[in-house]
Design an enzyme around this catalytic site. Structure first.
Site, PDB file in Angstrom:
ATOM      1  N   GLU A 196       0.811  -1.223   0.000  1.00 28.83           N
ATOM      2  CA  GLU A 196       0.000   0.000   0.000  1.00 28.83           C
ATOM      3  C   GLU A 196       0.843   1.272   0.000  1.00 28.83           C
ATOM      4  OE1 GLU A 196      -0.568  -2.617   1.974  1.00 28.83           O
ATOM      5  OE2 GLU A 196      -2.668  -3.216   1.792  1.00 28.83           O
ATOM      6  N   PHE A 238     -11.712  -7.266  13.600  1.00 28.23           N
ATOM      7  CA  PHE A 238     -10.609  -7.726  12.766  1.00 28.23           C
ATOM      8  C   PHE A 238     -10.280  -6.658  11.716  1.00 28.23           C
ATOM      9  CE2 PHE A 238      -9.141 -10.017   8.900  1.00 28.23           C
ATOM     10  CZ  PHE A 238      -7.908 -10.398   9.403  1.00 28.23           C
ATOM     11  N   GLN A 239      -9.029  -6.344  11.574  1.00 26.00           N
ATOM     12  CA  GLN A 239      -8.529  -5.307  10.650  1.00 26.00           C
ATOM     13  C   GLN A 239      -9.216  -3.959  10.859  1.00 26.00           C
ATOM     14  OE1 GLN A 239      -8.344  -6.999   6.618  1.00 26.00           O
ATOM     15  NE2 GLN A 239      -6.283  -7.742   7.116  1.00 26.00           N
ATOM     16  N   LYS A 289     -17.659  -0.566   5.588  1.00 26.73           N
ATOM     17  CA  LYS A 289     -18.179  -1.552   4.636  1.00 26.73           C
ATOM     18  C   LYS A 289     -19.691  -1.455   4.479  1.00 26.73           C
ATOM     19  CE  LYS A 289     -17.642  -6.273   3.237  1.00 26.73           C
ATOM     20  NZ  LYS A 289     -16.791  -7.437   3.203  1.00 26.73           N
ATOM     21  N   MET A 304      24.397   8.736   2.482  1.00 27.75           N
ATOM     22  CA  MET A 304      24.347  10.027   3.183  1.00 27.75           C
ATOM     23  C   MET A 304      24.703   9.876   4.660  1.00 27.75           C
ATOM     24  SD  MET A 304      24.163  13.181   2.603  1.00 27.75           S
ATOM     25  CE  MET A 304      23.202  13.808   1.227  1.00 27.75           C
TER      26      MET A 304
END
Lengths: 567, 161
Positions: free
Chosen positions: A49, A111-112, A161, A475
């Site tokens: 993502e 969940f999630q 949802k 760096m």
């Protein structure tokens, strides 16, 4: 007409002229993905993502349009945070849609589930949790409006949802949203002040920033500089807002700015800063920054003015509108400069340019990273969109690849996000399939979103990766060399995959270059191939980026590497 | 520059997250909220937040700038240097113990304090005033033995329209 939430989302995206979505499915957004399956909307399946947000960001930076992502709830949403913060720091317009558990489960540790609006509150311009289907259409419209209006930025829209499964009337003609544009009124008194300041100044300097690119004001800024012969320096985000090959251009200022840009800032008596926010990497010690100059600051965001640097004349407004009014005002009030005086100032700058040009030494059998960048410029004649990761290669790109046009350098300036450049290049290439799109990368950064090789291969997104591989986190290693007596604590990256084999494993062409004489032919070959290509340039391991202003020092006090310190 | 208390009045859209956004941006940028009062205005969809914070003029300008960047913020005014009135309210419970009972009753009479509950064992006072008046009252209440107290943030009204 009654439509389901998922249908409204797709219709609303079409209404916003969204051409492409970068996303990754998951439980909470499967209804939306089912709707996508039935639609003609272009969707690129990334492999993480974070890659989706950077790709949308690259699309936005190169086109000036709003970039769009779609991810699932919980970990899908949290994986977007680095990308969102990256866009937020550089004021890039994005709309990020995240799935959410059904409203009835919010707060139950489902969940999630995660409170993504809470998590992203400090790193978005604004965010929304859509609790009712009736609010969906207006929220999406408002999200796009907020993302692109004023000082742009990322907006997150959290979609439970059950809301997306519900239905309501959809009447696109009658969606009312709040206007976020503050009315701009030309400030004639301030324009008169500026003309007066310019008339009395002997050594004026323009400092251009990302706000000029975001405000689509590059042409006006260029007109002003050329018409009144004012030299121009720029921040990293401002590169491309003034032609990098123009004689008035001084290159980037700041920590790794050119000697002559930093000297010009330190000696100018009038600094006209346009669309900048005076980042600490740009100013060095605030007390001595442009100490001899009156400072004019033109910016759309009033909270940026007097935040880091005290200014003498603030002008709040969209850079394009302000510059347009200024040019008109100067014209109408017969503003002229004294050519002889200006020539003296331009001569002083020319002397600095001659005394300490940007330079490196390509001799021997080891490839210098700067040489690869210069050769890339030579081969593309600058007609390319360049993305970068973050670190030494990014600074060398800023120094050795002159950008003539806005929106052609795509780089994470504010947040400095490693792993940004490659997915961003994918987003750029989706918008400009016929242009050379090259990610200049380091071996540390490229491994942070290497999984997107699969995305490039799957969709035949023919981006080129120019990997400047020094087997170090370059760096931090440079800082360790200069400030920690070469104690290279955990910056050695010798243990790395064989990048050529890795590219091939993903179905991407991999090329390795170890000799200076191979640089040009391999770049030519890589650019010509109608495939994504990873070119692994094994470069000088301990090359440093110079000039360098030591942290906390004045920008006039630069370390020049093998040369003496020059004040 | 001189640091002092500033009273900032903020009109906001009455959205679920708006207080979190304001507290978040100020906390995140390192500014402190000294007191806070929030409620809807006569329009339910618009709320007024009155906040006090301490800082010099520069700091206060930055705070205002950050607040104005928030999408749900409609208007921000510093009421410190404009003609405005400021009030705080305290509720105080004093226990009428045998040794203090007479002293409390006398103090209530002398100071004309407003008693809103009078029971056998205690009384509850409701006092309003600006910060200095409340502080003054508190100094007088303390010797009487404050059993419990609650103090609102500052509310303020701009008289300068």
């Amino acid at each position: 007409m009654k439509l389901k939430g998922t249908e409204i989302l797709l219709k609303a995206l079409e209404a916003e002229n969204v051409e492409i979505i970068f996303g990754y499915p998951g439980g909470a957004v499967l209804d939306i993905y089912d709707q996508l399956y039935k639609s003609n909307m272009n969707h690129i399946l990334v492999r993480h993502e974070q890659g989706a947000v950077h790709a949308a960001d690259g699309y936005a930076r190169s086109t000036g349009k709003v970039g769009v992502c779609l991810v699932t709830s919980g970990p899908g949403a949290t994986n977007t945070v680095t990308g969102i913060a990256t866009a937020n720091m550089d004021s890039i317009p994005l709309v990020v849609f995240t799935g959410q558990v059904p409203t009835g489960l919010i707060g139950n540790d489902a969940f999630q589930e995660c409170d993504i609006t809470g998590i992203t509150r400090p790193c978005t311009k604004h965010n929304f949790l859509v609790r009712n289907i009736e609010d969906l259409a207006a929220t999406i419209k408002e999200a796009f409006h907020i993302a692109r209006s004023g000082r742009p930025g990322p907006v997150l829209v959290d979609l439970p949802k059950n809301v997306m499964a519900a239905s309501t009337e959809y009447d696109p003609a009658n969606i009312k949203i709040r206007n976020q544009e503050s009315p701009y009124r030309p400030a004639f008194k301030k324009m008169a002040n500026l003309q007066e300041m310019l008339t009395t100044a002997n050594k004026p300097l323009i400092m251009t920033g990302g706000g000029v690119i975001l405000g689509k004001a590059s042409a006006l800024l260029t007109e002003m500089a050329r018409k009144y012969q004012i030299p121009v320096t720029g921040t990293l985000m401002g590169l491309g807002s003034f032609p990098g090959t123009d004689p008035l251009w001084l290159g980037m200022l700041g920590m790794h700015g050119t000697y002559y840009a930093n000297m010009a800032v330190s000696h100018c008596d009038l600094l006209i800063a346009v669309g900048v926010r005076f980042d600490d990497r740009v100013t060095g010690t605030i007390e001595t920054f442009a100490a001899k100059a009156k400072i004019v600051h033109i910016d759309i965001d009033p909270s940026s003015i007097n935040k880091n640097v005290a200014v003498d004349l603030p002008i709040v407004g969209d850079t394009k509108a302000v510059l347009k009014d200024l040019l008109k005002y100067f014209e109408e009030h017969n503003f002229t400069y004294i050519a002889a005086e200006r020539q003296e100032w331009l001569n002083a700058i020319a002397d600095w340019k001659e005394k300490v040009p940007l330079t490196y030494c390509q001799n021997g059998k080891v490839i210098k990273p700067q040489f690869v960048i210069e050769t890339l410029y030579k081969l593309t004649k600058g007609d390319a969109i360049i993305t970068t990761e973050v670190g030494q290669h990014q600074m060398w790109t800023a120094q050795f690849f002159p950008f003539d046009k806005p929106n052609t350098l795509v780089t994470s300036g504010g947040l400095g996000t490693m792993g940004f450049g490659f997915p961003a290049a994918i987003g750029v290439k989706c918008a400009f399939p016929d242009k050379h799109v090259v990610d200049i990368a380091g071996d540390g950064s490229i491994q942070m979103n290497i999984q997107e090789l699969a995305t490039a291969a799957q969709y035949k997104i023919n981006v080129k990766i120019v990997l400047l591989n020094n087997e170090f986190l370059g760096m931090p290693r440079q800082w360790q060399e200069l400030f920690y007596e070469k104690r290279y604590s955990h910056t050695d990256m010798t243990y790395a995959p064989d990048f050529v084999k890795l590219a091939e494993a993903y179905g991407v062409v991999g090329l390795r270059v170890t000799k200076p004489e191979e640089v040009e032919p391999t770049l030519k070959q890589g650019l010509a191939l109608d495939k994504p290509v990873l070119m692994d340039f094994r470069v000088s391991r301990e090359e440093c980026v110079y000039p360098m202003v030591h942290p906390g020092d004045s920008i006039s006090n630069m370390s020049l590497g093998s040369r003496e310190m020059i004040n | 520059m001189e640091k002092k208390e500033h009273i900032i009045s903020i009109l906001v859209h009455n959205k679920p997250d708006v207080l979190a956004r304001i507290a978040g941006i100020l906390g995140g940028k390192g500014y402190n909220i000294e007191s806070l009062c929030v409620n809807a205005t006569t329009q339910y969809e618009v709320s007024k937040i009155v906040m006090t914070t301490i800082g010099n003029k520069e700091t206060i300008n930055r705070i205002e700038g950050q607040l104005r960047r928030l999408v749900d913020v409609i208007q921000v005014d510093d009421l410190t240097n404009v003609e405005s009135i400021h009030r705080e309210l305290i509720l105080v419970r004093l226990n009428l113990t045998a040794d203090k009972k007479e002293q409390i009753k006398k103090a209530v009479d002398t100071n004309k304090w407003k008693v809103i509950v009078s029971a056998d064992a205690y009384i509850v006072l409701e006092l309003t005033g600006d910060k200095s008046q409340i502080d003054f009252a508190l100094a007088r209440l303390e010797p009487l033995g404050i059993a419990d107290i609650t103090r609102t943030g500052v509310v303020a009204l701009d008289l300068d329209d």
